[in-house]
Motif scaffolding. Structure first.
Motif, PDB file in Angstrom:
ATOM      1  N   PHE A 193       0.728  -1.091  -0.028  1.00 23.45           N
ATOM      2  CA  PHE A 193      -0.090  -0.036   0.243  1.00 23.45           C
ATOM      3  C   PHE A 193       0.910   1.259  -0.082  1.00 23.45           C
ATOM      4  N   LEU A 194       2.073   1.190   0.271  1.00 25.61           N
ATOM      5  CA  LEU A 194       2.888   2.248   0.417  1.00 25.61           C
ATOM      6  C   LEU A 194       4.165   2.335  -0.830  1.00 25.61           C
ATOM      7  N   ALA A 195       4.750   1.471  -0.827  1.00 27.31           N
ATOM      8  CA  ALA A 195       5.920   1.114  -1.815  1.00 27.31           C
ATOM      9  C   ALA A 195       5.332   1.060  -3.265  1.00 27.31           C
ATOM     10  N   VAL A 196       4.632   0.273  -3.523  1.00 25.81           N
ATOM     11  CA  VAL A 196       4.104   0.222  -4.858  1.00 25.81           C
ATOM     12  C   VAL A 196       3.614   1.306  -5.608  1.00 25.81           C
ATOM     13  N   PRO A 197       2.530   1.816  -4.825  1.00 22.74           N
ATOM     14  CA  PRO A 197       2.128   3.265  -5.304  1.00 22.74           C
ATOM     15  C   PRO A 197       3.266   4.251  -5.679  1.00 22.74           C
ATOM     16  N   ILE A 198       4.175   4.490  -4.907  1.00 21.05           N
ATOM     17  CA  ILE A 198       5.294   5.404  -4.800  1.00 21.05           C
ATOM     18  C   ILE A 198       6.367   4.753  -6.056  1.00 21.05           C
ATOM     19  N   ALA A 254       5.161   3.289  -8.544  1.00 21.35           N
ATOM     20  CA  ALA A 254       4.237   3.620  -9.759  1.00 21.35           C
ATOM     21  C   ALA A 254       4.572   4.898 -10.338  1.00 21.35           C
ATOM     22  N   VAL A 255       4.296   5.816  -9.438  1.00 18.49           N
ATOM     23  CA  VAL A 255       4.600   7.342  -9.552  1.00 18.49           C
ATOM     24  C   VAL A 255       5.890   7.706 -10.122  1.00 18.49           C
ATOM     25  N   ILE A 256       6.866   7.053  -9.578  1.00 12.94           N
ATOM     26  CA  ILE A 256       8.190   7.197 -10.053  1.00 12.94           C
ATOM     27  C   ILE A 256       8.357   6.796 -11.630  1.00 12.94           C
ATOM     28  N   LEU A 257       7.674   5.567 -11.825  1.00 11.09           N
ATOM     29  CA  LEU A 257       8.075   5.166 -13.262  1.00 11.09           C
ATOM     30  C   LEU A 257       7.315   6.032 -14.099  1.00 11.09           C
ATOM     31  N   PHE A 258       5.743   6.467 -13.779  1.00  7.36           N
ATOM     32  CA  PHE A 258       5.042   7.147 -14.626  1.00  7.36           C
ATOM     33  C   PHE A 258       5.783   8.660 -14.822  1.00  7.36           C
ATOM     34  N   SER A 259       6.466   9.203 -14.125  1.00  4.33           N
ATOM     35  CA  SER A 259       7.153  10.302 -13.999  1.00  4.33           C
ATOM     36  C   SER A 259       8.151  10.459 -15.153  1.00  4.33           C
TER      37      SER A 259
END
Length: 269
Positions: A6-11, A13-18
Motif C-alpha cells: 500500500f505504500l511502496a508499490v504506489p510510490i 508506480a508514480v516514479i515510473l510514470f514520471s
C-alpha cells in the motif's frame, strides 16, 4: 507486506510514470526526462509549489500556535475526570464531512457572509471585505480549522507524559512559571510539537479540495495542478512528475525541521 503493497508499490508506480510520456490515450514507456524539463522551463509549476509550501507553513504555524494553549490548558488545568470530555469535544469536528466544513467556511467568509454582515452591522466597515474569500487567506483559515484537532491531540499526549514533580522541582530551585515552561515544559513536550507540525504540514501541501473551493484563481496550489494533469489534460506522467517533485520537497523540508529540532534540544540539554 501490507506496507509494501500500500505504500511502496504506489510510490514506485508514480516514479515510473514520471519518466514516461502520454499523448491522449497512448502511453509511451520510453525513458525520458521531458516531464522534468517542462517543470524546469515553465515557472508556473515552481510558483505553485512555492505557494503550496508557503500556505502549508502558514497553516502549520497558525494551527500549532493555537493548538498548544488548548492542549496545555486541558493537560494542566482541567480535572482528570473531565479531560475525556474535553478531548471528546475537540474531536467533534471529525464527525462532520470535510466538504461540509469547507462549504460552511464559504458561508462565514463570503461577500454576504457572517463576518462581513457582522462587521457591516457594527459599522466597522463601509463595504464587505473581499480579501477573506477566494484567495490564499481563505485557504489558510479553512485548513487551519480543519487540521486543528490533529495538532491538539499529539501535543496533549506529550504534555500528559511530563512528570509534574519536575515542574515543582524547577520552581523550588527559583525558576518562575514562565522560565519553568521555557526550560522544562516546552523541551519535554517537543516530541508532541514536532508530531503536530509534521501531521499538519505534510498533508496540507497535498490538499486540493480546499484550494479548489476557497482559493479562487489566486489560491490554487500544486495539488490542483496535479489533479488537472491527471483528470482534465490526461497527462498522468507530468502529473506524476509534479507529485514526485512535491513529495521530495516535503520530505526535504521535514528532515531539515527534524534536524534543527534535535540540534535545539541538544543545546537545551
Amino acid at each position: 507486506m501490507y506496507a509494501l503493497a500500500f505504500l511502496a508499490v504506489p510510490i514506485i508506480a508514480v516514479i515510473l510514470f514520471s519518466f514516461w510520456t502520454q499523448d491522449f490515450m497512448t502511453l509511451d514507456r520510453t525513458f525520458t526526462l521531458d516531464n522534468y524539463r517542462e517543470i524546469a522551463e515553465k515557472p508556473i509549476y515552481t510558483v505553485l509549489l512555492q505557494r503550496s509550501i508557503y500556505v502549508s507553513a502558514c497553516v502549520t504555524l497558525v494551527t500549532v500556535i493555537l493548538a498548544y494553549p488548548i492542549a496545555y490548558f486541558v493537560s494542566f488545568h482541567v480535572e482528570p475526570g473531565r479531560k475525556s470530555l474535553w478531548l471528546f469535544l475537540i474531536t467533534i469536528p471529525f464527525w462532520t464531512s470535510y466538504l461540509i466544513r469547507v462549504f460552511l467556511w464559504k458561508v462565514v467568509l463570503g461577500y454576504n457572509g457572517v463576518v462581513n454582515s457582522g462587521l457591516l452591522g457594527l459599522g466597522l466597515i463601509d463595504e464587505p471585505l473581499s480579501f477573506i474569500l477566494y484567495n490564499v487567506n481563505a485557504v489558510i483559515i479553512t485548513l487551519a480549522h480543519a487540521f486543528a484537532p490533529f495538532a491538539i491531540l499529539p501535543i496533549f499526549v506529550a504534555l500528559e507524559k511530563i512528570d509534574r514533580s519536575l515542574l515543582e522541582a524547577s520552581q523550588d530551585l527559583g525558576e518562575t512559571r514562565f522560565t519553568t515552561f521555557l526550560r522544562v515544559t516546552l523541551p519535554l513536550s517537543m516530541p508532541g510539537l514536532v508530531a503536530a507540525v509534521l501531521i499538519v504540514f505534510i498533508p496540507t501541501i497535498g490538499d486540493y479540495v480546499t484550494p479548489e473551493l476557497m482559493g479562487g484563481a489566486g489560491g490554487k496550489l500544486i495539488a490542483n495542478m496535479i489533479q488537472v494533469q491527471f483528470r482534465e489534460l490526461n497527462n498522468a506522467p507530468l502529473g506524476a512528475a509534479l507529485a514526485l517533485m512535491a513529495m521530495v520537497s516535503v520530505t526535504a523540508i521535514s528532515l531539515v525541521f527534524i534536524f534543527l529540532n534535535r540540534r535545539w534540544l541538544r543545546r537545551q540539554g
